[in-house]
Design an enzyme around this catalytic site. Structure first.
Site, PDB file in Angstrom:
ATOM      1  N   LYS A   8      63.960   9.489  48.223  1.00 48.83           N
ATOM      2  CA  LYS A   8      64.834  10.460  48.917  1.00 48.83           C
ATOM      3  C   LYS A   8      65.469  11.435  47.942  1.00 48.83           C
ATOM      4  O   LYS A   8      65.439  12.640  48.150  1.00 48.83           O
ATOM      5  CB  LYS A   8      66.006   9.748  49.624  1.00 48.83           C
ATOM      6  N   ARG A  82      73.859   6.491  57.200  1.00 53.35           N
ATOM      7  CA  ARG A  82      73.175   5.241  56.879  1.00 53.35           C
ATOM      8  C   ARG A  82      73.449   4.158  57.912  1.00 53.35           C
ATOM      9  O   ARG A  82      72.954   3.043  57.763  1.00 53.35           O
ATOM     10  CB  ARG A  82      73.685   4.754  55.535  1.00 53.35           C
ATOM     11  N   ARG A 121      62.683   1.412  37.737  1.00 51.08           N
ATOM     12  CA  ARG A 121      63.773   2.372  37.532  1.00 51.08           C
ATOM     13  C   ARG A 121      64.972   1.708  36.852  1.00 51.08           C
ATOM     14  O   ARG A 121      65.681   2.348  36.070  1.00 51.08           O
ATOM     15  CB  ARG A 121      64.190   2.962  38.889  1.00 51.08           C
ATOM     16  N   ARG A 127      72.279   1.699  36.329  1.00 48.21           N
ATOM     17  CA  ARG A 127      73.105   1.430  37.519  1.00 48.21           C
ATOM     18  C   ARG A 127      73.345  -0.058  37.678  1.00 48.21           C
ATOM     19  O   ARG A 127      72.405  -0.848  37.678  1.00 48.21           O
ATOM     20  CB  ARG A 127      72.393   1.987  38.766  1.00 48.21           C
ATOM     21  N   ARG A 138      69.959  -4.751  48.880  1.00 49.45           N
ATOM     22  CA  ARG A 138      69.996  -3.383  49.427  1.00 49.45           C
ATOM     23  C   ARG A 138      68.868  -3.155  50.428  1.00 49.45           C
ATOM     24  O   ARG A 138      69.045  -2.454  51.416  1.00 49.45           O
ATOM     25  CB  ARG A 138      69.929  -2.360  48.283  1.00 49.45           C
TER      26      ARG A 138
HETATM   27  P1  ADP Z   1      69.706   3.846  47.063  1.00 47.56           P
HETATM   28  O1  ADP Z   1      69.292   4.625  48.262  1.00 47.56           O
HETATM   29  O2  ADP Z   1      68.634   3.805  46.012  1.00 47.56           O
HETATM   30  O3  ADP Z   1      70.259   2.491  47.373  1.00 47.56           O
HETATM   31  P2  ADP Z   1      72.101   5.520  46.685  1.00 47.56           P
HETATM   32  O4  ADP Z   1      72.492   6.159  45.404  1.00 47.56           O
HETATM   33  O5  ADP Z   1      71.742   6.404  47.827  1.00 47.56           O
HETATM   34  O6  ADP Z   1      70.882   4.564  46.305  1.00 47.56           O
HETATM   35  O7  ADP Z   1      73.263   4.527  47.175  1.00 47.56           O
HETATM   36  C1  ADP Z   1      73.825   3.566  46.323  1.00 47.56           C
HETATM   37  C2  ADP Z   1      74.926   2.793  47.046  1.00 47.56           C
HETATM   38  O8  ADP Z   1      75.974   3.696  47.450  1.00 47.56           O
HETATM   39  C3  ADP Z   1      74.511   2.090  48.345  1.00 47.56           C
HETATM   40  O9  ADP Z   1      73.903   0.827  48.111  1.00 47.56           O
HETATM   41  C4  ADP Z   1      75.878   1.975  49.050  1.00 47.56           C
HETATM   42  O10 ADP Z   1      76.653   0.922  48.530  1.00 47.56           O
HETATM   43  C5  ADP Z   1      76.567   3.287  48.679  1.00 47.56           C
HETATM   44  N1  ADP Z   1      76.325   4.330  49.706  1.00 47.56           N
HETATM   45  C6  ADP Z   1      75.647   5.488  49.551  1.00 47.56           C
HETATM   46  N2  ADP Z   1      75.606   6.182  50.690  1.00 47.56           N
HETATM   47  C7  ADP Z   1      76.270   5.449  51.610  1.00 47.56           C
HETATM   48  C8  ADP Z   1      76.559   5.606  53.005  1.00 47.56           C
HETATM   49  N3  ADP Z   1      76.150   6.679  53.696  1.00 47.56           N
HETATM   50  N4  ADP Z   1      77.263   4.628  53.625  1.00 47.56           N
HETATM   51  C9  ADP Z   1      77.684   3.557  52.971  1.00 47.56           C
HETATM   52  N5  ADP Z   1      77.454   3.330  51.672  1.00 47.56           N
HETATM   53  C10 ADP Z   1      76.747   4.259  50.995  1.00 47.56           C
END
Ligand code: ADP
Length: 178
Positions: A8, A82, A121, A127, A138
């Site tokens: 994404k 999400r 990654r 991270r 996740r």
């Molecule tokens: P990935 O999609 O690879 O898990 P992201 O950087 O998009 O990585 O998200 C990392 C973390 O940030 C998620 O596991 C969550 O804890 C938090 N997060 C990101 N976007 C949201 C969202 N829309 N709602 C709730 N938590 C979020």
């Protein structure tokens, strides 16, 4: 939309550049808040490190103020909504701004490929949520809380096969939206 590791963020960046959009990654926004040790960052940190979602009200407040301040710019949302409540909240935000969602893209990739990508990654992402255990968590959270959004947006979702090179996936997206 798409599970962790689907690409994404990578594709969002490419599209933002091509169409002159502002790329809003909620993961990046939250990581910045953590770095700055703000109240939001402090609240978000433990959820993120455990592979859980940050509560909907936190995300909705962030996205409401961000999208309102960017009212006149086109944006690409990466990692939001999400959950179903976030999607419902986004509909209200968009309506209040007299704006609209042009496209909903869902990038899908087989789970084992995703896990392998994320483990790779993890070697240099730095991270704290890129450990094997948290990656698996996740994916589970995605299946339970985010996958149902495919049905929420069923009338205007575009499905993208995310298996292949970055450029192949970009070409698949461009074919669907041009
Ligand atoms: P990935 O999609 O690879 O898990 P992201 O950087 O998009 O990585 O998200 C990392 C973390 O940030 C998620 O596991 C969550 O804890 C938090 N997060 C990101 N976007 C949201 C969202 N829309 N709602 C709730 N938590 C979020």
């Amino acid at each position: 939309m798409g599970p962790p590791g689907a690409g994404k963020g990578t594709q969002a960046k490419i599209l933002a550049e091509k169409y002159n959009l502002i790329h809003l990654s909620t993961g990046d926004i939250l990581r910045r808040e953590i770095k700055k040790k703000t109240a939001i960052g402090l609240e978000a940190q433990s959820y993120m490190n455990g592979g859980n979602l940050v509560p909907d009200n936190v995300l909705l407040a962030i996205m409401d103020s961000t999208l309102t301040s960017l009212k006149d710019s086109g944006t690409i949302l990466d990692g939001f909504p999400r959950t179903i409540p976030q999607a419902e909240g986004l509909s209200t935000i968009v309506e209040n701004l007299d704006s609209k969602i042009d496209y909903v893209l869902n990038i899908h990739v087989e789970e084992q490929i995703l896990i392998n990508r994320l483990i790779e990654r993890a070697q240099n992402s730095g991270r704290p949520d890129d450990t094997e255990e948290v990656i698996t968590k996740r994916q589970k959270v995605y299946t339970k809380l985010t996958a149902p959004l495919v049905n929420f947006y069923k009338n205007n979702i575009i499905q993208i096969d995310g298996d292949g090179s970055i450029d192949q996936v970009t070409q698949r997206i461009l074919k669907q939206i041009q």
